[in-house]
Motif scaffolding. Sequence first.
Motif, PDB file in Angstrom:
ATOM      1  N   MET A   1       0.631   2.786   5.559  1.00 28.26           N
ATOM      2  CA  MET A   1       1.034   4.385   5.532  1.00 28.26           C
ATOM      3  C   MET A   1       2.328   4.829   6.197  1.00 28.26           C
ATOM      4  O   MET A   1       2.921   5.028   6.114  1.00 28.26           O
ATOM      5  CB  MET A   1      -0.276   4.513   6.827  1.00 28.26           C
ATOM      6  CG  MET A   1      -1.467   5.017   5.707  1.00 28.26           C
ATOM      7  SD  MET A   1      -2.958   5.561   6.789  1.00 28.26           S
ATOM      8  CE  MET A   1      -4.253   4.169   5.984  1.00 28.26           C
ATOM      9  N   LEU A   2       2.346   3.342   7.212  1.00 31.05           N
ATOM     10  CA  LEU A   2       3.592   4.111   8.454  1.00 31.05           C
ATOM     11  C   LEU A   2       4.782   3.245   7.130  1.00 31.05           C
ATOM     12  O   LEU A   2       5.659   4.337   7.228  1.00 31.05           O
ATOM     13  CB  LEU A   2       3.614   2.963   9.536  1.00 31.05           C
ATOM     14  CG  LEU A   2       2.223   3.647  10.369  1.00 31.05           C
ATOM     15  CD1 LEU A   2       2.484   2.481  12.114  1.00 31.05           C
ATOM     16  CD2 LEU A   2       2.830   5.073  11.375  1.00 31.05           C
ATOM     17  N   ALA A   3       4.384   2.295   6.729  1.00 33.15           N
ATOM     18  CA  ALA A   3       5.825   2.134   5.872  1.00 33.15           C
ATOM     19  C   ALA A   3       6.017   3.094   5.055  1.00 33.15           C
ATOM     20  O   ALA A   3       7.422   3.250   4.704  1.00 33.15           O
ATOM     21  CB  ALA A   3       5.554   0.756   5.089  1.00 33.15           C
ATOM     22  N   ALA A   4       5.725   3.408   4.409  1.00 32.80           N
ATOM     23  CA  ALA A   4       5.562   4.250   3.226  1.00 32.80           C
ATOM     24  C   ALA A   4       5.813   5.888   3.846  1.00 32.80           C
ATOM     25  O   ALA A   4       6.956   5.998   3.077  1.00 32.80           O
ATOM     26  CB  ALA A   4       4.369   4.659   2.471  1.00 32.80           C
ATOM     27  N   ALA A   5       5.892   5.416   4.929  1.00 32.10           N
ATOM     28  CA  ALA A   5       6.185   6.977   6.052  1.00 32.10           C
ATOM     29  C   ALA A   5       7.399   7.041   6.158  1.00 32.10           C
ATOM     30  O   ALA A   5       8.472   7.668   5.916  1.00 32.10           O
ATOM     31  CB  ALA A   5       5.178   7.227   6.696  1.00 32.10           C
TER      32      ALA A   5
ATOM     33  N   SER B   1      -7.563  -3.191   7.735  1.00 33.73           N
ATOM     34  CA  SER B   1      -7.699  -1.340   8.708  1.00 33.73           C
ATOM     35  C   SER B   1      -6.194  -1.570   8.822  1.00 33.73           C
ATOM     36  O   SER B   1      -5.429  -0.540   8.844  1.00 33.73           O
ATOM     37  CB  SER B   1      -8.317  -0.534   9.696  1.00 33.73           C
ATOM     38  OG  SER B   1     -10.094  -0.599   8.981  1.00 33.73           O
ATOM     39  N   ARG B   2      -5.909  -2.571  10.068  1.00 32.78           N
ATOM     40  CA  ARG B   2      -4.593  -2.237  10.442  1.00 32.78           C
ATOM     41  C   ARG B   2      -3.389  -2.840   9.323  1.00 32.78           C
ATOM     42  O   ARG B   2      -2.357  -2.119   9.551  1.00 32.78           O
ATOM     43  CB  ARG B   2      -4.415  -3.288  11.184  1.00 32.78           C
ATOM     44  CG  ARG B   2      -4.736  -3.322  12.424  1.00 32.78           C
ATOM     45  CD  ARG B   2      -4.566  -4.834  13.454  1.00 32.78           C
ATOM     46  NE  ARG B   2      -5.537  -6.091  13.297  1.00 32.78           N
ATOM     47  CZ  ARG B   2      -6.567  -6.411  13.776  1.00 32.78           C
ATOM     48  NH1 ARG B   2      -7.004  -5.399  14.075  1.00 32.78           N
ATOM     49  NH2 ARG B   2      -7.099  -7.349  12.766  1.00 32.78           N
ATOM     50  N   GLU B   3      -3.624  -3.294   7.987  1.00 35.18           N
ATOM     51  CA  GLU B   3      -2.693  -3.371   7.159  1.00 35.18           C
ATOM     52  C   GLU B   3      -2.776  -2.308   6.128  1.00 35.18           C
ATOM     53  O   GLU B   3      -1.974  -1.868   5.847  1.00 35.18           O
ATOM     54  CB  GLU B   3      -3.507  -4.774   6.205  1.00 35.18           C
ATOM     55  CG  GLU B   3      -3.340  -6.262   6.782  1.00 35.18           C
ATOM     56  CD  GLU B   3      -4.222  -7.297   6.112  1.00 35.18           C
ATOM     57  OE1 GLU B   3      -5.147  -6.803   5.177  1.00 35.18           O
ATOM     58  OE2 GLU B   3      -4.217  -8.400   6.481  1.00 35.18           O
ATOM     59  N   ARG B   4      -3.423  -1.494   6.289  1.00 35.76           N
ATOM     60  CA  ARG B   4      -3.321  -0.625   5.563  1.00 35.76           C
ATOM     61  C   ARG B   4      -3.009   0.742   6.463  1.00 35.76           C
ATOM     62  O   ARG B   4      -2.109   1.979   5.855  1.00 35.76           O
ATOM     63  CB  ARG B   4      -4.883  -0.014   5.626  1.00 35.76           C
ATOM     64  CG  ARG B   4      -5.264   1.975   4.590  1.00 35.76           C
ATOM     65  CD  ARG B   4      -6.847   2.488   4.903  1.00 35.76           C
ATOM     66  NE  ARG B   4      -7.419   1.000   4.229  1.00 35.76           N
ATOM     67  CZ  ARG B   4      -8.760   0.827   4.724  1.00 35.76           C
ATOM     68  NH1 ARG B   4      -8.955   2.311   5.828  1.00 35.76           N
ATOM     69  NH2 ARG B   4      -9.222  -0.032   4.503  1.00 35.76           N
ATOM     70  N   VAL B   5      -3.199   0.066   7.531  1.00 37.17           N
ATOM     71  CA  VAL B   5      -2.536   1.696   8.346  1.00 37.17           C
ATOM     72  C   VAL B   5      -1.025   0.978   8.420  1.00 37.17           C
ATOM     73  O   VAL B   5       0.012   1.803   8.272  1.00 37.17           O
ATOM     74  CB  VAL B   5      -2.826   1.477  10.203  1.00 37.17           C
ATOM     75  CG1 VAL B   5      -1.491   2.205  10.879  1.00 37.17           C
ATOM     76  CG2 VAL B   5      -4.448   2.389   9.779  1.00 37.17           C
TER      77      VAL B   5
ATOM     78  N   ALA C   1      -0.107   9.318   1.159  1.00 33.60           N
ATOM     79  CA  ALA C   1      -1.515   8.670   0.832  1.00 33.60           C
ATOM     80  C   ALA C   1      -0.629   7.831  -0.621  1.00 33.60           C
ATOM     81  O   ALA C   1      -1.348   6.316  -0.811  1.00 33.60           O
ATOM     82  CB  ALA C   1      -2.428   9.585   0.824  1.00 33.60           C
ATOM     83  N   GLU C   2       0.055   8.474  -1.311  1.00 30.86           N
ATOM     84  CA  GLU C   2      -0.016   8.361  -2.420  1.00 30.86           C
ATOM     85  C   GLU C   2       0.788   7.226  -2.477  1.00 30.86           C
ATOM     86  O   GLU C   2       0.399   6.020  -3.434  1.00 30.86           O
ATOM     87  CB  GLU C   2       0.693   9.004  -3.480  1.00 30.86           C
ATOM     88  CG  GLU C   2       0.750   8.796  -5.104  1.00 30.86           C
ATOM     89  CD  GLU C   2       1.656   9.668  -5.964  1.00 30.86           C
ATOM     90  OE1 GLU C   2       2.317   9.937  -6.963  1.00 30.86           O
ATOM     91  OE2 GLU C   2       1.667  10.154  -5.260  1.00 30.86           O
ATOM     92  N   ARG C   3       1.843   6.805  -2.147  1.00 29.12           N
ATOM     93  CA  ARG C   3       3.053   5.869  -1.585  1.00 29.12           C
ATOM     94  C   ARG C   3       1.879   4.663  -1.419  1.00 29.12           C
ATOM     95  O   ARG C   3       3.196   3.429  -1.483  1.00 29.12           O
ATOM     96  CB  ARG C   3       4.245   5.892  -0.909  1.00 29.12           C
ATOM     97  CG  ARG C   3       4.912   5.105  -1.257  1.00 29.12           C
ATOM     98  CD  ARG C   3       6.995   5.415  -0.830  1.00 29.12           C
ATOM     99  NE  ARG C   3       7.259   5.890  -1.796  1.00 29.12           N
ATOM    100  CZ  ARG C   3       9.060   6.370  -1.601  1.00 29.12           C
ATOM    101  NH1 ARG C   3       9.171   5.476  -0.620  1.00 29.12           N
ATOM    102  NH2 ARG C   3       9.537   7.154  -2.659  1.00 29.12           N
ATOM    103  N   ALA C   4       1.062   5.134  -0.061  1.00 28.36           N
ATOM    104  CA  ALA C   4       0.685   3.755   0.167  1.00 28.36           C
ATOM    105  C   ALA C   4      -0.438   3.216  -0.238  1.00 28.36           C
ATOM    106  O   ALA C   4      -1.528   2.116  -0.359  1.00 28.36           O
ATOM    107  CB  ALA C   4       0.287   4.216   2.001  1.00 28.36           C
ATOM    108  N   GLY C   5      -1.000   3.849  -1.481  1.00 24.92           N
ATOM    109  CA  GLY C   5      -2.186   3.675  -1.508  1.00 24.92           C
ATOM    110  C   GLY C   5      -3.146   4.038  -1.734  1.00 24.92           C
ATOM    111  O   GLY C   5      -4.444   2.998  -1.916  1.00 24.92           O
ATOM    112  N   VAL C   6      -3.175   4.963  -1.247  1.00 28.80           N
ATOM    113  CA  VAL C   6      -4.766   5.095  -0.375  1.00 28.80           C
ATOM    114  C   VAL C   6      -5.483   6.302  -0.687  1.00 28.80           C
ATOM    115  O   VAL C   6      -4.056   7.193   0.075  1.00 28.80           O
ATOM    116  CB  VAL C   6      -4.900   5.152   1.925  1.00 28.80           C
ATOM    117  CG1 VAL C   6      -4.169   3.426   1.536  1.00 28.80           C
ATOM    118  CG2 VAL C   6      -3.926   5.401   2.067  1.00 28.80           C
ATOM    119  N   SER C   7      -6.858   6.515  -0.085  1.00 29.23           N
ATOM    120  CA  SER C   7      -6.576   8.017   0.264  1.00 29.23           C
ATOM    121  C   SER C   7      -6.012   8.761   0.924  1.00 29.23           C
ATOM    122  O   SER C   7      -5.608   8.805   1.920  1.00 29.23           O
ATOM    123  CB  SER C   7      -8.326   8.525  -0.435  1.00 29.23           C
ATOM    124  OG  SER C   7      -9.315   7.918   0.544  1.00 29.23           O
ATOM    125  N   ILE C   8      -6.597  10.333   0.988  1.00 32.46           N
ATOM    126  CA  ILE C   8      -5.276  10.817   1.459  1.00 32.46           C
ATOM    127  C   ILE C   8      -6.795  11.354   2.554  1.00 32.46           C
ATOM    128  O   ILE C   8      -6.106  11.589   3.653  1.00 32.46           O
ATOM    129  CB  ILE C   8      -5.500  12.509   1.088  1.00 32.46           C
ATOM    130  CG1 ILE C   8      -5.011  13.666   2.297  1.00 32.46           C
ATOM    131  CG2 ILE C   8      -6.999  13.114   0.209  1.00 32.46           C
ATOM    132  CD1 ILE C   8      -3.300  13.051   1.978  1.00 32.46           C
TER     133      ILE C   8
END
Length: 128
Positions: free
Chosen positions: A33-37, A26-30, A55-62
């Motif tokens: 997300m922050l890197a994509a933002a 989860s930390r890696e996912r966050v 979400a799209e750029r981070a490769g995660v669902s909305i």
Amino acid sequence: MEDAATPVSAQKQAASPRRAPGQQRSRERVERMLAAASALIAEQGSDAMRMGEVAERAGVSIGSLYQFFPDKRAIIWALAERYTAESQSCISAALAGISDAEGLQSAFSELVDIYYRLFLAEPVIRDI
């Protein structure tokens, strides 16, 4: 960006992430997300950034994005907190061991130069 009449604590509460990531995955996912933002803000500014793009750029669902960040203001707040923590660390390191006015003046001058270079190098800081 923030309402001057709203206390900072209320602004922080309104912009806080929904929950903190507990597991490494989860930390890696966050972090993604922050890197994509951050990349999107650098490219187009925070006003134009959209949650779906993050979400799209981070490769995660909305839904996953909204699990951690209720809105884009929460993402921007998290990025600002990160830069603030880095800045505080830099200031602490620069001021460690200062014992006289000359040392303080030298450290202050060095910090101004560091912040100016950081400001030029990081478009996200300029935006947020």
